[in-house]
Write an enzyme that holds these catalytic residues in place. Structure first.
Site, PDB file in Angstrom:
ATOM      1  N   TYR A 131       0.879  -1.165   0.000  1.00 58.47           N
ATOM      2  CA  TYR A 131       0.000   0.000   0.000  1.00 58.47           C
ATOM      3  C   TYR A 131       0.909   1.205   0.000  1.00 58.47           C
ATOM      4  O   TYR A 131       1.810   1.315   0.830  1.00 58.47           O
ATOM      5  CB  TYR A 131      -0.869   0.020   1.264  1.00 58.47           C
ATOM      6  CG  TYR A 131      -2.122  -0.813   1.179  1.00 58.47           C
ATOM      7  CD1 TYR A 131      -2.953  -0.758   0.063  1.00 58.47           C
ATOM      8  CD2 TYR A 131      -2.503  -1.636   2.240  1.00 58.47           C
ATOM      9  CE1 TYR A 131      -4.116  -1.510  -0.001  1.00 58.47           C
ATOM     10  CE2 TYR A 131      -3.660  -2.390   2.188  1.00 58.47           C
ATOM     11  CZ  TYR A 131      -4.463  -2.322   1.066  1.00 58.47           C
ATOM     12  OH  TYR A 131      -5.614  -3.061   1.008  1.00 58.47           O
ATOM     13  N   ASP A 152      -6.218  -0.868  -6.438  1.00 62.99           N
ATOM     14  CA  ASP A 152      -7.683  -0.781  -6.423  1.00 62.99           C
ATOM     15  C   ASP A 152      -8.226  -0.188  -5.128  1.00 62.99           C
ATOM     16  O   ASP A 152      -9.401  -0.305  -4.819  1.00 62.99           O
ATOM     17  CB  ASP A 152      -8.313  -2.162  -6.677  1.00 62.99           C
ATOM     18  CG  ASP A 152      -7.915  -3.191  -5.616  1.00 62.99           C
ATOM     19  OD1 ASP A 152      -7.336  -2.809  -4.578  1.00 62.99           O
ATOM     20  OD2 ASP A 152      -8.184  -4.389  -5.845  1.00 62.99           O
ATOM     21  N   HIS A 195     -10.135  -7.183  -5.220  1.00 64.25           N
ATOM     22  CA  HIS A 195      -9.854  -7.105  -3.784  1.00 64.25           C
ATOM     23  C   HIS A 195     -10.861  -7.956  -2.983  1.00 64.25           C
ATOM     24  O   HIS A 195     -11.282  -7.604  -1.880  1.00 64.25           O
ATOM     25  CB  HIS A 195      -9.944  -5.637  -3.349  1.00 64.25           C
ATOM     26  CG  HIS A 195      -9.016  -5.235  -2.235  1.00 64.25           C
ATOM     27  ND1 HIS A 195      -7.967  -4.383  -2.402  1.00 64.25           N
ATOM     28  CD2 HIS A 195      -9.014  -5.536  -0.914  1.00 64.25           C
ATOM     29  CE1 HIS A 195      -7.365  -4.164  -1.242  1.00 64.25           C
ATOM     30  NE2 HIS A 195      -7.973  -4.867  -0.321  1.00 64.25           N
TER      31      HIS A 195
END
Ligand code: FNR
Length: 364
Positions: A134, A162, A251
């Site tokens: 991330y 995403d 996800h």
């Protein structure tokens, strides 16, 4: 029930639902809004049928394949899922050990409960791990994480694309987590009233864009893979950007509800790549809703390089620890082996789109 009485991945989910702490179950099982994409992820596989070929020697089945240069015993990997200690006090290190015993790859999440070092130290022999990233608003932090991962031997950088903002997972919000699961991003102020997901995600940079990709390429030699690509146009753009791979993924249905399933995007993508002669230029992975050996076979027939699996490993880890995760891996291998035999394919390289009837896949 005894572990030996769990006959498939759905069994683990049912047991997890009954026995896990409410907050942990809420975080693991939840998905965005009405959870339409969550259900679609698995049901899309139900719209693909087999066209088996007969009279092929299937005495010996070989499930091994190669992902980003690593030889693995089966074409699935443990994808990144945050907060392993919500489900089991030992956390993701159990996934590391199980992955080792089945010779499959583990993707380490940025938001693991165990520290990055703990998960790397738990690696044995030539075991391979990837890093899920991330991207932090503070690029110095991101750079440190990436370069440390490379130095510590990670073999792939999976940048999650995403999640500019975490999706709204209402089950998670209702069953607010109070368990303490994470030791990462220390010092970040968190707000537990919105559920686990919101509490841990405020550092993620929503301004991340294609313009940042060269920077990542300049700070690492690890192969870069974009995780969460959802349309063939973006796969082509990823090829242009010179990244090594994409994960077609929504996800696990936790971000945009009404995102299409990864398997449908795969079926859309591979013919276009082949048509442009680009299918050797980029490695295409897929995740979401994979619960059966046949699901994995279908994805490999369509041209995936590997298939990511998330929740089933979490449910197995939460209920039976490392042994549970290993059982899930064994069940997947057994199901794959048997069904490879039944469709008439002895090895992964022999799988091809002609073994499938995907006419129903695009009909919703
Ligand atoms: C995830 N996923 C995820 N992805 C990511 O890039 N970073 C993360 O921190 C997480 N965390 C996470 C937590 C939990 C509890 C779940 C269920 C999922 C998404 C994950 O990598 C993968 O895309 C999906 O889990 C695949 O779907 P299945 O196998 O869970 O259906």
């Amino acid at each position: 029930p005894l572990l030996s009485e769990c006959f498939n991945l759905h069994d683990f989910e049912a047991i997890a639902r009954r026995t896990m702490k409410k907050g942990a179950w809420g975080y693991y099982s939840s998905a965005a809004d009405d959870e339409i994409t969550l259900r679609e992820n698995h049901s899309a596989y139900h719209r693909i049928w087999f066209r088996p070929q007969i009279l092929v020697d299937v005495a010996n089945i070989n499930l091994s394949t190669t992902m980003l240069g690593t030889k693995v015993d089966a074409p699935f990997y443990v994808t990144a899922t945050a907060l392993g200690k919500l489900g089991h006090p030992e956390g993701e290190v159990l996934l590391t050990r199980a992955a080792r015993s089945h010779n499959v790859i583990q993707m380490i999440p940025t938001l693991a409960s165990c520290s990055f070092d703990e998960l790397v130290d738990a690696r044995q022999g030539d075991q391979v791990q990837w890093l899920q990233l991330y991207v932090n608003k503070d690029r110095d932090i991101t750079k440190r994480i990436v370069q440390n991962a490379e130095r510590r031997g990670c073999k792939g950088l999976f940048i999650t694309v995403d999640a500019p903002q975490l999706g709204r997972r209402e089950k998670d919000m209702r069953l607010k987590f109070t368990d303490s699961g994470s030791n990462v991003q220390k010092g970040t102020k968190t707000d537990n009233t919105q559920g686990a997901a919101r509490a841990i995600s405020s550092f993620i940079d929503p301004s991340l864009s294609w313009a940042d990709i060269p920077w990542f390429q300049s700070i690492t030699k690890m192969p870069i893979i974009l995780k969460g690509v959802q349309r063939v146009e973006d796969v082509l753009r990823a090829v242009e950007a010179g990244v090594q791979g994409v994960v077609l993924s929504n996800h696990g249905g936790r971000q945009l509800d009404f995102a299409r399933s990864g398997i449908e995007i795969l079926a859309e993508t591979m013919p276009v790549l082949r048509q442009h002669g680009l299918d050797k230029k980029i490695d295409v992975f897929v995740d979401g809703g994979v619960r059966r050996g046949t699901d994995i076979i279908k994805a490999m027939c369509l041209g995936a390089k590997g298939v990511g699996i998330g929740r089933p490993f979490l449910y197995a880890m939460s209920t039976y620890g490392q042994a549970g995760v290993e059982r899930v891996m064994q069940l997947l291998k057994d199901e794959m082996e048997m069904n490879m035999r039944l469709i008439g394919c002895a090895k992964i390289e022999d799988l091809h789109p002609g073994l499938l009837d995907t006419r129903g896949l695009f009909v919703h």
